[in-house]
Scaffold this active site. Structure first.
Site, PDB file in Angstrom:
ATOM      1  N   GLU A  56       0.811  -1.209   0.000  1.00  0.00           N
ATOM      2  CA  GLU A  56       0.000   0.000   0.000  1.00  0.00           C
ATOM      3  C   GLU A  56       0.851   1.269   0.000  1.00  0.00           C
ATOM      4  O   GLU A  56       0.409   2.332   0.437  1.00  0.00           O
ATOM      5  CB  GLU A  56      -0.958  -0.048   1.191  1.00  0.00           C
ATOM      6  CG  GLU A  56      -2.002  -1.140   0.980  1.00  0.00           C
ATOM      7  CD  GLU A  56      -2.895  -1.408   2.161  1.00  0.00           C
ATOM      8  OE1 GLU A  56      -4.044  -1.785   1.929  1.00  0.00           O
ATOM      9  OE2 GLU A  56      -2.445  -1.263   3.312  1.00  0.00           O
ATOM     10  N   HIS A  98      -1.569   3.469   8.896  1.00  0.00           N
ATOM     11  CA  HIS A  98      -2.738   2.766   8.366  1.00  0.00           C
ATOM     12  C   HIS A  98      -2.959   1.506   9.195  1.00  0.00           C
ATOM     13  O   HIS A  98      -2.072   0.650   9.268  1.00  0.00           O
ATOM     14  CB  HIS A  98      -2.534   2.401   6.893  1.00  0.00           C
ATOM     15  CG  HIS A  98      -3.568   1.449   6.358  1.00  0.00           C
ATOM     16  ND1 HIS A  98      -4.905   1.563   6.654  1.00  0.00           N
ATOM     17  CD2 HIS A  98      -3.453   0.367   5.550  1.00  0.00           C
ATOM     18  CE1 HIS A  98      -5.565   0.592   6.051  1.00  0.00           C
ATOM     19  NE2 HIS A  98      -4.711  -0.157   5.382  1.00  0.00           N
ATOM     20  N   HIS A 121      -5.930  -1.616  10.696  1.00  0.00           N
ATOM     21  CA  HIS A 121      -7.203  -2.315  10.511  1.00  0.00           C
ATOM     22  C   HIS A 121      -7.872  -2.441  11.882  1.00  0.00           C
ATOM     23  O   HIS A 121      -8.438  -3.482  12.214  1.00  0.00           O
ATOM     24  CB  HIS A 121      -6.978  -3.701   9.900  1.00  0.00           C
ATOM     25  CG  HIS A 121      -6.330  -3.678   8.546  1.00  0.00           C
ATOM     26  ND1 HIS A 121      -5.923  -4.822   7.907  1.00  0.00           N
ATOM     27  CD2 HIS A 121      -6.015  -2.660   7.713  1.00  0.00           C
ATOM     28  CE1 HIS A 121      -5.378  -4.518   6.748  1.00  0.00           C
ATOM     29  NE2 HIS A 121      -5.421  -3.199   6.612  1.00  0.00           N
ATOM     30  N   TYR A 181     -11.297  16.056  21.460  1.00  0.00           N
ATOM     31  CA  TYR A 181      -9.985  15.527  21.084  1.00  0.00           C
ATOM     32  C   TYR A 181      -9.946  14.986  19.664  1.00  0.00           C
ATOM     33  O   TYR A 181      -8.915  15.057  18.994  1.00  0.00           O
ATOM     34  CB  TYR A 181      -9.547  14.481  22.109  1.00  0.00           C
ATOM     35  CG  TYR A 181      -9.356  15.116  23.453  1.00  0.00           C
ATOM     36  CD1 TYR A 181      -8.212  15.852  23.745  1.00  0.00           C
ATOM     37  CD2 TYR A 181     -10.370  15.052  24.411  1.00  0.00           C
ATOM     38  CE1 TYR A 181      -8.069  16.495  24.956  1.00  0.00           C
ATOM     39  CE2 TYR A 181     -10.234  15.693  25.628  1.00  0.00           C
ATOM     40  CZ  TYR A 181      -9.075  16.406  25.896  1.00  0.00           C
ATOM     41  OH  TYR A 181      -8.949  17.056  27.089  1.00  0.00           O
ATOM     42  N   HIS A 236     -12.294  -1.465   5.037  1.00  0.00           N
ATOM     43  CA  HIS A 236     -10.837  -1.702   5.096  1.00  0.00           C
ATOM     44  C   HIS A 236     -10.221  -1.150   6.376  1.00  0.00           C
ATOM     45  O   HIS A 236      -9.656  -1.901   7.160  1.00  0.00           O
ATOM     46  CB  HIS A 236     -10.197  -1.083   3.849  1.00  0.00           C
ATOM     47  CG  HIS A 236      -8.764  -1.392   3.667  1.00  0.00           C
ATOM     48  ND1 HIS A 236      -8.147  -1.328   2.419  1.00  0.00           N
ATOM     49  CD2 HIS A 236      -7.780  -1.746   4.528  1.00  0.00           C
ATOM     50  CE1 HIS A 236      -6.865  -1.649   2.555  1.00  0.00           C
ATOM     51  NE2 HIS A 236      -6.627  -1.898   3.832  1.00  0.00           N
TER      52      HIS A 236
END
Length: 212
Positions: free
Chosen positions: A74, A93, A95, A120, A160
């Site tokens: 990616e 990134h 999951h 926040y 994703h």
């Protein structure tokens, strides 16, 4: 120890922290950070809990792999964020469970899929854009990011998971954690009446604390 060596150690330390606390499972997720002559990135199929600083992938400014293990598939996603948001020093990134769950819901606002539930999330993440699903590693990820023209510090990839930027590796990790915790609150409160921060509240936070 050189600045790059210190950054390699910091990537490994923070990646392990994310893994140990359940923000990343197996070989899921990837992290990168900018250096003077390119980008350091977690290798493809690597586990964030068991990284070796010396084996992190290194790419030059044109995205060419110059040392270390093969980079994450990616990489296109990461490069597009560095190109369109020059203030970006790191990209995370994950999951992570609740943000990924949120990305699977059919009724979230694609232009603001992490609404201002707490101060926040406004201060550390900002508005989050939902991007359409493409298969992992598809170069279209980079194209979709470039179309946003740097307007978002974080995005949610449909079905994703989240992608979050920061000025440095620590701030990117903290913002990713904040996004995940806010997604958790949104899932827990999904069927309950919710009191969001008002536009006035959000403007005040941005005026006082700035907006990344």
């Amino acid at each position: 120890m050189s600045a790059e060596s210190k950054l390699r150690e910091e990537i490994v330390r923070l990646s392990k922290s994310l893994f140990d606390r359940g923000f990343s499972m197996g070989s899921a997720g990837n992290i990168s950070a900018a250096v003077d002559d390119g980008i350091l990135m977690t290798p493809t199929n690597s586990c964030l809990g068991f990284l070796d600083p010396a084996r992190l992938s290194k790419l030059d400014r044109n995205g060419n792999h110059i040392s270390g293990d093969k980079p994450s598939k990616e990489v296109f996603l990461h490069r597009a964020l560095y190109e369109t948001r020059p203030q970006t020093g790191a990209v995370v990134h994950l999951h992570s469970t609740f943000a990924t769950a949120l990305s699977c819901l059919a009724d979230i606002d694609p232009d603001d899929c992490i609404p201002p539930l707490t101060p926040y999330v406004v201060m550390r993440v900002g508005e989050v854009k939902l991007l359409p699903y493409v298969k992992p590693g598809d170069e279209k990820m980079g194209d979709m990011i470039r179309e946003l023209a740097g307007r978002y510090a974080a995005v949610l990839l449909a079905n994703h998971g989240p992608v979050v930027t920061g000025r440095d590796i620590a701030s990117a990790v903290y913002a990713a954690e904040e996004l995940e915790e806010t997604a958790k609150l949104l899932i827990l409160l999904k069927d309950a009446p919710k009191r969001m921060l008002s536009d006035e509240n959000v403007h005040e936070l941005k005026a006082v604390f700035g907006a990344y």
